[in-house]
Scaffold this active site. Structure first.
Site, PDB file in Angstrom:
ATOM      1  N   THR A   1     -48.520  -5.375  17.816  1.00 32.64           N
ATOM      2  CA  THR A   1     -49.425  -4.308  17.388  1.00 32.64           C
ATOM      3  C   THR A   1     -49.890  -4.569  15.962  1.00 32.64           C
ATOM      4  O   THR A   1     -50.933  -4.080  15.554  1.00 32.64           O
ATOM      5  CB  THR A   1     -48.750  -2.918  17.452  1.00 32.64           C
ATOM      6  OG1 THR A   1     -47.479  -2.998  16.793  1.00 32.64           O
ATOM      7  CG2 THR A   1     -48.576  -2.457  18.889  1.00 32.64           C
TER       8      THR A   1
ATOM      9  N   LYS B   1     -53.531  -3.823  14.111  1.00 30.61           N
ATOM     10  CA  LYS B   1     -53.715  -3.141  12.822  1.00 30.61           C
ATOM     11  C   LYS B   1     -54.569  -3.992  11.891  1.00 30.61           C
ATOM     12  O   LYS B   1     -55.448  -3.492  11.193  1.00 30.61           O
ATOM     13  CB  LYS B   1     -52.358  -2.891  12.139  1.00 30.61           C
ATOM     14  CG  LYS B   1     -51.443  -1.934  12.864  1.00 30.61           C
ATOM     15  CD  LYS B   1     -50.056  -1.972  12.205  1.00 30.61           C
ATOM     16  CE  LYS B   1     -48.991  -1.408  13.113  1.00 30.61           C
ATOM     17  NZ  LYS B   1     -47.633  -1.786  12.671  1.00 30.61           N
TER      18      LYS B   1
ATOM     19  N   LYS C   1     -44.136  -8.994   9.928  1.00 30.19           N
ATOM     20  CA  LYS C   1     -43.490  -8.616  11.181  1.00 30.19           C
ATOM     21  C   LYS C   1     -42.011  -8.940  11.052  1.00 30.19           C
ATOM     22  O   LYS C   1     -41.606  -9.587  10.089  1.00 30.19           O
ATOM     23  CB  LYS C   1     -44.099  -9.389  12.360  1.00 30.19           C
ATOM     24  CG  LYS C   1     -44.201 -10.905  12.096  1.00 30.19           C
ATOM     25  CD  LYS C   1     -44.871 -11.670  13.219  1.00 30.19           C
ATOM     26  CE  LYS C   1     -46.375 -11.487  13.256  1.00 30.19           C
ATOM     27  NZ  LYS C   1     -46.832 -10.723  14.400  1.00 30.19           N
ATOM     28  N   ARG C   2     -41.192  -8.497  12.012  1.00 32.98           N
ATOM     29  CA  ARG C   2     -39.786  -8.866  11.958  1.00 32.98           C
ATOM     30  C   ARG C   2     -39.632 -10.385  11.935  1.00 32.98           C
ATOM     31  O   ARG C   2     -40.444 -11.110  12.516  1.00 32.98           O
ATOM     32  CB  ARG C   2     -39.042  -8.281  13.170  1.00 32.98           C
ATOM     33  CG  ARG C   2     -38.740  -6.821  13.034  1.00 32.98           C
ATOM     34  CD  ARG C   2     -37.871  -6.514  11.845  1.00 32.98           C
ATOM     35  NE  ARG C   2     -36.524  -6.980  12.032  1.00 32.98           N
ATOM     36  CZ  ARG C   2     -35.489  -6.200  12.327  1.00 32.98           C
ATOM     37  NH1 ARG C   2     -35.649  -4.884  12.431  1.00 32.98           N
ATOM     38  NH2 ARG C   2     -34.283  -6.707  12.500  1.00 32.98           N
TER      39      ARG C   2
ATOM     40  N   HIS D   1     -40.381  -4.308  27.421  1.00 31.91           N
ATOM     41  CA  HIS D   1     -40.908  -4.750  26.124  1.00 31.91           C
ATOM     42  C   HIS D   1     -40.651  -6.192  25.778  1.00 31.91           C
ATOM     43  O   HIS D   1     -41.050  -6.653  24.708  1.00 31.91           O
ATOM     44  CB  HIS D   1     -40.341  -3.874  25.002  1.00 31.91           C
ATOM     45  CG  HIS D   1     -41.094  -2.601  24.828  1.00 31.91           C
ATOM     46  ND1 HIS D   1     -42.209  -2.507  24.024  1.00 31.91           N
ATOM     47  CD2 HIS D   1     -40.932  -1.394  25.391  1.00 31.91           C
ATOM     48  CE1 HIS D   1     -42.686  -1.281  24.085  1.00 31.91           C
ATOM     49  NE2 HIS D   1     -41.930  -0.586  24.913  1.00 31.91           N
TER      50      HIS D   1
ATOM     51  N   LYS E   1     -41.390 -15.648  16.802  1.00 33.60           N
ATOM     52  CA  LYS E   1     -42.607 -15.294  16.064  1.00 33.60           C
ATOM     53  C   LYS E   1     -43.062 -16.447  15.156  1.00 33.60           C
ATOM     54  O   LYS E   1     -44.164 -16.451  14.638  1.00 33.60           O
ATOM     55  CB  LYS E   1     -42.381 -14.018  15.260  1.00 33.60           C
ATOM     56  CG  LYS E   1     -42.231 -12.762  16.131  1.00 33.60           C
ATOM     57  CD  LYS E   1     -41.984 -11.532  15.278  1.00 33.60           C
ATOM     58  CE  LYS E   1     -41.743 -10.264  16.083  1.00 33.60           C
ATOM     59  NZ  LYS E   1     -42.992  -9.624  16.537  1.00 33.60           N
TER      60      LYS E   1
HETATM   61  C1  PLP Z   1     -46.748  -2.644  13.243  1.00 34.43           C
HETATM   62  C2  PLP Z   1     -45.440  -2.878  12.645  1.00 34.43           C
HETATM   63  C3  PLP Z   1     -44.571  -3.814  13.225  1.00 34.43           C
HETATM   64  C4  PLP Z   1     -44.942  -4.642  14.436  1.00 34.43           C
HETATM   65  O1  PLP Z   1     -45.549  -5.838  14.026  1.00 34.43           O
HETATM   66  P1  PLP Z   1     -45.781  -7.054  15.054  1.00 34.43           P
HETATM   67  O2  PLP Z   1     -46.604  -8.009  14.274  1.00 34.43           O
HETATM   68  O3  PLP Z   1     -46.531  -6.476  16.216  1.00 34.43           O
HETATM   69  O4  PLP Z   1     -44.457  -7.570  15.413  1.00 34.43           O
HETATM   70  C5  PLP Z   1     -43.341  -4.017  12.627  1.00 34.43           C
HETATM   71  N1  PLP Z   1     -42.968  -3.338  11.527  1.00 34.43           N
HETATM   72  C6  PLP Z   1     -43.788  -2.438  10.941  1.00 34.43           C
HETATM   73  C7  PLP Z   1     -43.337  -1.734   9.706  1.00 34.43           C
HETATM   74  C8  PLP Z   1     -45.043  -2.174  11.473  1.00 34.43           C
HETATM   75  O5  PLP Z   1     -45.838  -1.262  10.888  1.00 34.43           O
END
Ligand code: PLP
Length: 807
Positions: free
Chosen positions: A651, A655, A543-544, A356, A549
Site C-alpha cells: 500500500t 500512497k 516499509k518494514r 495476506h 522486500k
Molecule cells: C503504508 C505503511 C506501510 C506499508 O508499506 P508497504 O510498502 O506497503 O510495505 C508500513 N508502515 C507504515 C507506517 C505505513 O504507513
C-alpha cells in the site's frame, strides 16, 4: 466539508473542559493541556454523533460487519477527526485567539502504533472508509499497553525501546465497563452423554475479564462514525487474600500479572509466524471477547440467533483471528444448543477471510498439544471440523489420500490456521490480482478445485483523504482548483486530472509543489540534525525491513553508483538522496545487518565532501504513520522492488503514486495494477515476473553464476567484504552468494540486479527532462483513482459482506 459548530460555541466547549479538568483558563494552558482538551472536546462531539448514527442503524435493522484484526496502525487521530468533521478551520481560528498553533498541537499526540505495517494500516484505512460511506461496521482489536517498539539506531545497530503511547493516546479511548466479558483458558473438558445426546462440561478453567475501550473514527463529511473496540485484559477479582495475609505478596499478585500480560505488548514481527503461547492467548482473547459481544448484541436487538447470518458479517484480516470460527461454533453448540450442522452452516455463512501472504514462514501452524492445553473445548471443535471436512473430501475424492492429507486442518500434530479459515468461511480473498491468482493456482489450489466459488480478489486501497488531502495540502489545493471537490468522496474522480497532462502551467505547479514538500521535509530533518539537499532527487524506500522486500537490492545499486563515482568523480548524474525508513523485527538478524550496512555506507559517503554532493544515503529512524505522512508528499521515486510473487499487494506503493512519485518496481503485488493504471510509459518496471521466478527455480538457480559472469555484480559483491566505514559485511556477502542452501539468497537479488541498474539509469535520463517527468507524475496522481480504500470497501460490502449503507 460541512461544519456544525461555530467558532464561538467551540470556544465555550474548550474553555469549560479546561476549567473542569485543570481549573485553568485558555490563556494559562500549556500545549499538552490544550492538546488533551481539544482531543476530549472532539471525543465529546464524536460521542453525540455516534449516538445519533447508531440509533439510525438500529432503527433500520441493518446488517453489520465486524472487522477482526490483531493490528490497527492508527497513527494520530486529532487531525484526521477534525478534517473529517469539517472543524479544522474553527479549531485553528479559536486556538489562534489564545496564541496556540493547531499544527503544533498535532505534534503533541503520540502515534497509536498498534500494528506492524501494511496489514494494520490497511485495517485503519478501512475504518475511515466504512465511516465515511456510512456502512454499519465495527472494528475489534487489542488495546496493547505498548505498541510497536520505537526504533533507535546506535552505531548502525537497531535498538528497540518501548512505545509508551497511552499517556496522551488514552484521551481517545472510552472505557466501557458496562460491556465486559469473561474469557476462559486452560482447564478440562468432559464429554457427557445425556438423553439429549452428547454435551460437554468445562471445568477448572482460568478466567480473564475483557474490558472494551472504544476509539471513535469520524466519517468524512458524513453522518457515520466507526468504532474501533480495543479489549483490555483485567484480572477477575480472585485476589488471594490468604497468601497476602501470610506475606506471600508475589503469590497473591500472580494471577493479576498473568491476566494483564495478555495485552501488554504487540508482537513485533511482520510477515513472520512466531509460535509463542502468549501470542496464541492474545488471539483467543480478542476472538472470544469479540464473538461474545457480537452474539449478545444480536440477541439484544433481535431476541433470536436464527437470523444471525442475515444480520452479521464477521471478517478476519489474516489468520490471526481464525479461532473466531470454533469460538462461534462453541457458543452456538454449548450455549444455544444448535446442532453441529446448523452451527457449522451458520458460521460459514457469517465468516469471511482475507489472506495476506504466501510466504511459508508467515503461515500460522500451532501445535495441537498447545491448543488442547490452552483451550480444550476449542480444540475439540477444531477436531470435529477437521474430521467432518476430511470425511466430505473422502466422499468426493475417494482414495486420494495425498490430496486429503494436504487439505486437512490437522496434520502431523500441527493445526494449519489458513485451512481452518478456508473451511470455516464462505469467502477467501487475496489483496491484489496477482496475489489472488497465486492463491488459486498454487498456495490453495486444492481448495480452489474443491470450492472455486469461495475464492475472490479485493485489491487493497488507501484512505486517500488522509494520504492526499491531509498529508499534502498543496497538492489538494491544486486538485481542488483543477477537478473540483468530488474526488474526496469519490476517488475515481481523480482520473479527471488526466485532462491537465498537456497544461504546462499545471505541470510547473506540480513541480513547485513537490519542491516545497521536499523543503518541508528537509526542514523537519534539520531539526533532527540530518541535512538533506531538497534539490536532489528523493528516492524513497519506506516499509518494514524484510528480505523479500529487498532493501538489499537497493543498497547494491547505490554501492554500484558509489563505486562508479569513485572511479570518475566527474560522472554526469543528477544529485540523488536515497532515503530508507524501515523497522526490523527485533530477532531478525539479517534485517538488522542490512540496516547496519545502510548506516555505514551512509557514514562512508558523508566523509567524502565531493561525493556526498552527488549521492547521499539517509536512514530515517523510527518509521511510523506520522513519518509516512511527511515523507510521502516529498517522495519522487517510489522503490517497490520485492521479488515477484512475494509481495501480496503493498500500500506504500499506492500512497507514493497518489502523491506524484514514480514507481521503480517489479511486476509484483499491486505494482501490476499500478502498471495497468498508468501505462508502461509512466512507470519503471524491471526484473523477473512471478512466472520467470518459478521457471528460474525449476531450471536450477545459482547466484554464483551472476557473480562470475557479470562484472558489475562481481565488483559490488566484493565490496561488501572490504566493507564500508571500516566495517566488513561478510555475512551479507555469504548470504548473497551461498545462502542457506548453497545457491545464494532466496530472494534472488543478483538475478535482478543488472536490469535494475539499467532501468534506474533510464529513470535518471527521464528526470533530466522536467516537463516529461512532471507529466508522468500527473498520470500517477490521476491513476491512483482506483486505489482508494473506499473502492476496496465497496467491493467487500457488495461482493462479500452483503451490507448496504445507511439510507
Ligand atoms: C503504508 C505503511 C506501510 C506499508 O508499506 P508497504 O510498502 O506497503 O510495505 C508500513 N508502515 C507504515 C507506517 C505505513 O504507513
Amino acid at each position: 466539508m460541512q461544519s456544525t459548530l461555530t467558532k464561538k460555541q467551540l470556544g465555550v466547549l474548550i474553555k469549560n473542559r479546561l476549567s473542569r479538568h485543570y481549573g485553568i483558563s485558555a490563556e494559562e494552558a500549556d500545549r499538552k493541556q490544550m492538546y488533551k482538551t481539544c482531543a476530549r472536546t472532539v471525543v465529546e462531539i464524536l460521542s453525540d454523533k455516534r449516538t445519533r448514527y447508531y440509533q439510525k442503524l438500529k432503527d433500520q435493522e441493518k446488517k453489520k460487519v465486524y472487522y477482526l484484526c490483531m493490528e490497527f496502525l492508527v497513527g494520530r487521530s486529532l487531525k484526521n477527526n477534525l478534517y473529517n468533521l469539517g472543524l479544522e478551520k474553527e479549531f485553528r481560528d479559536i486556538l489562534k485567539e489564545w496564541n496556540f498553533d493547531l499544527e503544533e498541537l498535532y505534534e503533541e499526540e503520540p502515534d497509536a502504533g498498534l500494528g506492524n505495517g501494511g496489514l494494520g494500516r490497511l485495517a485503519s484505512c478501512f475504518m475511515d472508509s466504512l465511516a465515511t460511506m456510512e456502512y454499519p461496521a465495527m472494528g475489534y482489536s487489542i488495546c496493547y499497553e505498548y505498541g510497536l517498539f520505537k526504533q533507535k539506531i546506535v552505531d548502525g545497530w537497531q535498538m528497540e525501546l518501548p512505545d509508551i503511547w497511552l499517556p496522551g493516546g488514552d484521551v481517545w479511548l472510552n472505557q466501557r465497563n458496562d460491556l465486559s466479558f469473561r474469557v476462559k483458558f486452560n482447564g478440562h473438558v468432559e464429554e457427557i452423554w445425556t438423553k439429549d445426546g452428547l454435551t460437554t462440561n468445562y471445568s477448572d478453567y482460568d478466567e480473564v475479564e475483557a474490558v472494551p475501550y472504544d476509539m471513535m473514527i469520524s466519517g468524512a463529511d458524513s453522518e457515520g462514525v466507526a468504532i474501533l473496540r480495543l479489549w483490555r485484559a483485567r484480572d477477575v477479582d480472585k485476589f488471594d487474600m490468604k497468601s497476602f495475609a501470610k506475606g506471600d505478596y508475589n503469590r497473591a499478585m500472580n494471577e493479576k500479572m498473568n491476566a494483564e500480560l495478555i495485552c501488554k505488548v504487540l508482537y513485533p514481527s511482520d510477515n513472520h509466524f512466531e509460535g509463542k503461547t502468549l501470542r496464541l492467548r492474545q488471539q483467543y482473547f480478542l476472538v472470544s471477547a469479540s464473538i461474545q459481544n457480537i452474539v449478545s448484541d444480536h440477541l439484544q436487538q433481535f431476541g433470536t440467533l436464527d437470523n444471525f447470518s442475515e444480520k452479521v458479517a464477521i471478517h478476519i484480516n489474516d489468520t490471526h483471528p481464525a479461532l473466531c470460527i470454533p469460538e462461534l461454533m462453541r457458543i452456538l453448540l454449548d450455549d444455544h444448543q444448535f446442532s453441529w450442522d446448523d452451527a457449522y452452516n451458520m458460521v460459514m455463512n457469517t465468516v469471511s477471510y482475507t489472506n495476506h501472504t504466501v510466504l511459508s514462514e508467515a503461515l500460522e501452524t500451532w501445535p495441537e498439544e498447545l491448543l488442547k492445553q490452552q483451550f480444550p473445548r476449542i480444540y475439540g471443535i477444531i477436531q470435529g471440523l477437521n474430521e467432518a471436512y476430511c470425511q466430505e473430501m473422502w466422499n468426493r475424492y475417494p482414495g486420494e489420500w495425498g490430496k486429503i492429507e494436504r487439505m486437512a486442518i490437522m496434520s502431523h500434530g500441527q493445526i494449519r490456521m489458513a485451512h481452518l479459515c478456508i473451511i470455516g468461511s464462505s469467502s477467501v480473498n487475496g489483496v491484489s490480482k496477482l496475489h489472488s491468482d497465486i492463491l488459486k493456482s498454487q498456495v490453495f489450489s486444492d481448495f480452489y478445485q474443491a470450492s472455486s466459488e469461495k475464492f475472490t480478489n479485493v485489491t487493497n486501497g488507501i484512505a486517500h483523504r488522509r494520504w492526499i488531502c491531509q498529508a499534502n495540502p498543496r497538492l489538494t489545493r491544486l486538485l481542488d482548483d483543477c477537478i473540483g471537490q468530488e474526488y474526496k468522496k469519490d476517488g475515481r474522480k481523480l482520473a479527471d486530472f488526466r485532462r491537465y497532462s498537456e497544461n504546462r502551467s499545471i505541470l510547473r505547479q506540480l513541480r513547485d509543489i513537490k519542491l516545497a514538500n521536499k523543503i518541508d521535509f528537509s526542514n523537519l530533518m534539520d531539526k533532527k540534525g540530518i541535512s538533506i539537499d531538497p534539490h536532489s532527487i528523493f528516492d524513497v524506500q519506506a516499509k518494514r525491513l524484510h528480505e523479500y522486500k529487498r532493501q538489499l537490492l537497493n543498497v547494491l545499486k547505490i554501492i554500484s553508483l558509489y563505486l562508479d563515482l569513485k572511479d570518475d568523480s566527474n560522472l554526469d548524474i543528477p544529485p540523488q538522496t536515497f532515503l530508507f525508513a524501515a523497522k526490523a523485527a527485533p530477532g531478525y538478524y539479517m534485517a538488522k545487518e542490512v540496516i547496519r550496512l545502510i548506516w555505514h555506507l551512509s557514514a562512508e559517503i558523508e566523509k567524502d565532501p565531493v561525493l556526498r554532493e552527488k549521492i547521499r544515503v539517509v536512514f530515517l529512524e523510527n518509521y511510523c504513520v506520522t513519518m509516512a505522512e511527511a515523507l510521502m508528499p516529498a517522495a519522487e521515486i517510489s522503490e517497490q522492488i520485492s521479488l515477484a510473487g512475494k509481495e501480496a499487494s503493498g500500500t506504500g506503493n499506492m500512497k507514493m503514486m497518489a502523491n506524484g512519485a514514480l514507481t521503480i518496481g517489479t511486476m509484483d503485488g499491486a505494482n501490476v495494477e499500478i502498471f495497468e493504471a498508468v501505462g508502461k510509459d509512466n512507470i519503471f518496471i524491471f526484473g523477473m515476473s512471478a512466472e520467470d521466478v518459478e521457471r528460474k527455480w525449476a531450471e536450477g538457480y545459482a547466484a554464483s553464476s551472476y557473480y562470475h559472469n557479470k562484472e558489475k555484480v562481481h565488483r559490488v559483491v566484493d565490496s561488501l567484504r572490504r566493507g564500508f566505514n571500516g566495517e566488513s559485511f561478510d555475512t551479507i556477502y555469504r548470504y548473497l552468494l551461498v545462502g542457506d542452501y548453497g545457491v545464494g539468497d532466496p530472494y534472488m537479488c543478483l538475478a535482478d540486479f543488472e536490469d535494475y541498474l539499467k532501468v534506474h539509469q533510464q529513470l535518471l535520463g527521464v528526470y533530466q527532462d522536467q516537463h516529461q517527468w512532471n507529466r508522468m507524475s500527473l498520470f500517477n496522481i490521476a491513476g491512483a483513482e482506483r486505489f482508494a480504500a473506499d473502492r476496496s470497501i465497496m467491493e467487500y460490502a457488495n461482493n462479500i459482506w452483503n451490507i448496504t449503507p445507511l439510507h
